[in-house]
Design an enzyme around this catalytic site. Structure first.
Site, short mmCIF file in Angstrom:
data_model
loop_
_atom_site.label_atom_id
_atom_site.label_comp_id
_atom_site.label_asym_id
_atom_site.label_seq_id
_atom_site.Cartn_x
_atom_site.Cartn_y
_atom_site.Cartn_z
CB THR A 1 147.41 -2.29 25.68
OG1 THR A 1 147.84 -2.07 27.03
CG2 THR A 1 146.10 -3.08 25.69
CD GLN B 1 146.86 7.35 29.10
OE1 GLN B 1 146.40 6.35 28.52
NE2 GLN B 1 146.82 7.47 30.41
CG ASP C 1 147.76 15.52 31.87
OD1 ASP C 1 147.41 16.57 32.42
OD2 ASP C 1 147.52 14.39 32.36
CG ASP D 1 149.38 11.77 27.72
OD1 ASP D 1 148.88 12.71 28.35
OD2 ASP D 1 149.65 10.68 28.25
#
Length: 386
Positions: A143, A182, A232, A205
């Site tokens: 990935t 993310q 985040d 992200d």
């Protein structure tokens, strides 16, 4: 509990520019924004002057100016094709209005590049793709991972962007069982990287303000930018100044309770005396009151000596921020209280000091060391307009 349907970021990215204008996202000082993510792309009819005041292939601004237009009236129809041609230092790319669905990578040797959104409105020139950390690579080798998910990756020093949207429109709703959620809009690693009047759109992200390696204290500057996300969504180890920027937290249809996420997750190297500085900005939310934390420290496994640093000063914190407990741990082994988190003269309901121990404040004397000049040194991107 009934959960509202997940908003389609792809739908927003293909919406008209007028929908984005309704949100009032011009500057951090704008009035309260309406609910919903920002509209980014326009899907516009071709403009009769796609490059505005920046010339054209027939009237090139400089020998090192290249023109990009998805409708075929420039030197290239893709941003990456223009980057590949722009070898060496000092190239300028002028982007005509349009949606550029591609991933873009700027190698470290392509220094001093400038990218300009020709219309002056960042909603008009959109670079967007939909890789996530858990997206399989085309070659079957695994990935992408967080860094590999980035729509745009900038490794070179001296990069400047003006009036462009960088987006990642991958949605959790598309792959609800994935753990690699993310999805980075842009990863910036070079020193002296500046973004003026840009938008950064994503969920988890979104804006990765980082460095090329642990020993490089890369300086970055973001002026009058708009950043949205949930978990985040401003993170990394760069020395970064965010001046008059607007940060907006999104709803989480997949969650029933707080917290939905965290605005900042710095991972500043322990040896770096300066991390993230947010000055004269704004944090708003489309989520319920108190459902977001302002920050949590990221001490990555690759650098357990990191001491995350965030200073937020003279910034309006909306009701979406949990005023009683604005900070949280990412890992209990690295409590936020042992990191370098400070505030100074913030305003708004999210800045209320209801539990003083949870809101570490700078003194007036200490605040004098937390300015854009102190963080950026001899590099003064805030003085340049071109």
């Amino acid at each position: 509990m009934h959960r509202p349907a997940a908003p389609s970021r792809r739908g927003f990215l293909l919406a008209t520019a007028g929908a984005g204008a309704a949100l009032g996202l011009g500057t951090a000082a704008a009035g309260p924004a309406a609910a919903g993510p920002a509209a980014a792309g326009t899907g516009p009819r071709p403009h009769p002057r796609p490059f505005g005041r920046y010339g054209s292939p027939a009237a090139r601004r400089t020998p090192r100016t290249l023109y990009v237009d998805p409708h075929g009236r420039g030197d290239f129809t893709s941003v990456q094709a223009a980057v590949d041609t722009a070898e060496g230092d000092g190239w300028t790319l002028v982007l005509a209005p349009g949606t550029y669905r591609e991933t873009v990578s700027v190698d470290a040797d392509r220094t001093g590049a400038t990218w300009i959104g020709a219309s002056g409105d960042p909603r008009d020139a959109v670079i967007v793709y939909d890789n996530a950390a858990g997206t399989p690579k085309p070659d079957g080798s695994g990935t992408h991972g967080t860094s590999g998910s980035a729509t745009t990756t900038v490794r070179a020093d001296g990069f400047t962007a003006r009036a462009i949207t960088f987006a990642n429109d991958w949605l959790r709703a598309d792959q609800p069982d994935w753990t690699g959620t993310q999805a980075v809009a842009i990863k910036v690693m070079g020193d002296r990287s500046a973004f003026h009047d840009c938008h950064f759109l994503g969920h988890q992200d979104t804006l990765y303000a980082d460095t090329r390696d642990l020993g490089l204290f890369a300086r970055q500057y973001y002026a009058r930018c708009y950043v949205e996300g949930d978990v985040d969504f401003v993170f990394g180890r760069a020395t970064a100044v965010y001046e008059q920027c607007h940060f907006r937290t999104l709803v989480r249809p997949d969650l029933d309770a707080a917290p939905y996420g965290f605005v900042f997750a710095p991972s500043t190297a322990g040896a770096n005396p300066r991390g993230y500085l947010v000055v004269r900005g704004r944090v708003s939310s489309e989520a319920p009151d108190g459902y977001y934390k302002l920050a949590r420290p990221w001490v990555p496994s690759s650098d357990t000596s990191a001491r995350p640093m965030l200073t937020v000063r003279e910034t309006h914190l909306g009701a979406g921020i949990d005023a009683a407990a604005p900070y949280a741990n990412m890992r209990d082994a690295y409590p936020w209280q042992e990191q370098r988190f400070r505030e100074y003269r913030n305003t708004g309901p999210g800045a209320a000091t209801t539990v003083p121990a949870n809101r570490p404040q700078l003194t007036r004397a200490e605040a004098a060391a937390h300015t854009r000049q102190a963080y950026l040194g001899d590099w003064r991107p805030y003085d340049r307009r071109r």
